[in-house]
Design an enzyme around this catalytic site. Structure first.
Site, PDB file in Angstrom:
ATOM      1  N   ASN A   9       0.863  -1.285  -0.228  1.00  0.00           N
ATOM      2  CA  ASN A   9      -0.059   0.090  -0.041  1.00  0.00           C
ATOM      3  C   ASN A   9       0.904   1.067  -0.014  1.00  0.00           C
ATOM      4  O   ASN A   9       1.437   1.543   0.988  1.00  0.00           O
ATOM      5  CB  ASN A   9      -0.882   0.045   1.340  1.00  0.00           C
ATOM      6  CG  ASN A   9      -1.524   1.183   1.515  1.00  0.00           C
ATOM      7  OD1 ASN A   9      -1.843   2.070   0.508  1.00  0.00           O
ATOM      8  ND2 ASN A   9      -2.348   1.283   2.620  1.00  0.00           N
ATOM      9  N   GLU A  97      -6.627   4.451   7.684  1.00  0.00           N
ATOM     10  CA  GLU A  97      -6.602   5.965   7.489  1.00  0.00           C
ATOM     11  C   GLU A  97      -7.939   6.470   6.837  1.00  0.00           C
ATOM     12  O   GLU A  97      -8.402   7.640   7.008  1.00  0.00           O
ATOM     13  CB  GLU A  97      -5.124   6.194   6.514  1.00  0.00           C
ATOM     14  CG  GLU A  97      -4.027   6.262   7.577  1.00  0.00           C
ATOM     15  CD  GLU A  97      -3.002   5.381   6.692  1.00  0.00           C
ATOM     16  OE1 GLU A  97      -2.982   5.629   5.654  1.00  0.00           O
ATOM     17  OE2 GLU A  97      -2.165   5.107   7.457  1.00  0.00           O
ATOM     18  N   GLU A 167      -5.207  -5.071  10.743  1.00  0.00           N
ATOM     19  CA  GLU A 167      -4.209  -3.960  10.985  1.00  0.00           C
ATOM     20  C   GLU A 167      -4.571  -3.405  12.252  1.00  0.00           C
ATOM     21  O   GLU A 167      -5.359  -2.171  12.249  1.00  0.00           O
ATOM     22  CB  GLU A 167      -4.208  -2.937   9.757  1.00  0.00           C
ATOM     23  CG  GLU A 167      -3.809  -3.752   8.508  1.00  0.00           C
ATOM     24  CD  GLU A 167      -3.236  -2.642   7.493  1.00  0.00           C
ATOM     25  OE1 GLU A 167      -2.198  -2.702   7.017  1.00  0.00           O
ATOM     26  OE2 GLU A 167      -4.104  -1.739   7.339  1.00  0.00           O
ATOM     27  N   GLY A 173       2.594   2.275  10.649  1.00  0.00           N
ATOM     28  CA  GLY A 173       3.483   3.594  10.538  1.00  0.00           C
ATOM     29  C   GLY A 173       4.034   3.988  11.780  1.00  0.00           C
ATOM     30  O   GLY A 173       4.795   5.096  11.880  1.00  0.00           O
ATOM     31  N   SER A 213       3.555  -2.198  10.328  1.00  0.00           N
ATOM     32  CA  SER A 213       4.904  -2.229  10.581  1.00  0.00           C
ATOM     33  C   SER A 213       5.747  -3.486  10.194  1.00  0.00           C
ATOM     34  O   SER A 213       6.667  -3.906  10.650  1.00  0.00           O
ATOM     35  CB  SER A 213       5.441  -1.749  12.081  1.00  0.00           C
ATOM     36  OG  SER A 213       5.052  -0.515  12.269  1.00  0.00           O
TER      37      SER A 213
HETATM   38  P1  PGA Z   1       2.999   0.446   7.733  1.00  0.00           P
HETATM   39  O1  PGA Z   1       1.420   0.612   6.891  1.00  0.00           O
HETATM   40  O2  PGA Z   1       3.534  -1.080   6.940  1.00  0.00           O
HETATM   41  O3  PGA Z   1       3.569   1.504   7.190  1.00  0.00           O
HETATM   42  O4  PGA Z   1       2.746   0.213   9.245  1.00  0.00           O
HETATM   43  C1  PGA Z   1       0.381  -0.596   6.751  1.00  0.00           C
HETATM   44  C2  PGA Z   1      -0.661  -0.189   6.453  1.00  0.00           C
HETATM   45  O5  PGA Z   1      -1.220   1.037   6.578  1.00  0.00           O
HETATM   46  O6  PGA Z   1      -1.250  -0.902   5.442  1.00  0.00           O
END
Ligand code: PGA
Length: 250
Positions: A9, A97, A167, A173, A213
């Protein structure tokens, strides 16, 4: 046996040239990938260019969002048919998000899921709890409520073909990855939810990705859990070497 699925993503990142270069590198490397499906989900404006770069390769194309209406006066929105027109096979729906920054509800996501399925797209439906919800011990309730709402009216056959991404919001993130045991617990609960709402055979078919992450160093242990069928990768999907390092952990 569920085939693992690793999807990148890209969120609101890359230029057109960077996206095409990354996709081109992945398409080349993907020739030797046999153990899992992989896909990239670039920003909507680059889907066409990235799609051209990976055409004919083993890398699937996905989008990060869409609107549920088929066409009309919806300024700024993109329909499922438009994504199909550009060669998309997947669409991420209900990403944290979208839920938390853009206030999408389970009802909104549910309309998108039905529109995506109708257009022949495979939705990657995201669920996950906030840190406060985990600390309050309500993780299971939160993800089941999100599944009940986002997947309302979906048939067992449709569900078997779609992808759920667990998630935890606190892990996205942040560099704070869920432990393999924490993730596996929720994945097992989600599969049990599918078995109870639908049937055991359907539950065995649905691929449930972990996201939050994920990187090359933590991927092998996460991906070796019995109910974790792949990963939805944000930050580490922006460099070919990092993403391929995760794929190597399958
Ligand atoms: P990240 O994001 O790997 O940067 O934590 C995962 C996601 O939002 O799908």
């Amino acid at each position: 046996m569920r085939r693992p699925f690793i999807a990148g993503n890209w969120k609101m990142n890359t230029t057109r040239a960077e996206g095409v270069a990354l996709a081109t590198e992945l398409a080349k490397a993907a020739e030797s990938i046999t153990k899992c499906d992989i896909a990239v989900c670039p920003p909507a404006v680059y889907v066409d260019a990235v799609g051209a770069a990976i055409r004919g390769s083993k890398v699937g194309l996905g989008a990060q969002n869409m609107y549920h209406e088929p066409s009309g006066a919806f300024t700024g929105e993109i329909s499922a048919a438009m994504l199909v027109d550009l060669g998309c096979r997947y669409v991420i729906l209900g990403h944290s998000e979208r839920r938390h920054v853009f206030h999408e509800t389970d009802a909104d996501i549910n309309k998108k899921v039905h529109a995506a399925l109708k257009a022949g797209l495979t939705p990657i439906v995201c669920v996950g709890e906030l840190l406060a919800e985990r600390e309050a011990g309500t993780t299971r309730h939160v993800v089941e409520t999100q599944c009940n709402g986002s997947l309302a009216g979906v048939t067992a056959e449709q569900l078997a073909g779609l992808v759920i991404a667990y998630e935890p919001v606190w892990a996205i993130g942040t560099g704070k990855v869920a432990t393999p045991a924490q993730a596996e617990d929720v994945h097992r609960d989600l599969r049990a939810w599918i078995a109870s709402r639908f049937d055991a055979a359907t539950a065995e078919k649905v691929r449930i990705q972990y996201g939050g992450s994920v990187k090359a160093s933590n991927a092998p242990e996460l991906l070796s859990q019995p109910n974790i069928d792949g990963a939805l990768v944000g930050g580490a999907s922006l460099k070919a070497a990092d993403f391929l390092g995760i794929v190597a952990g399958v």
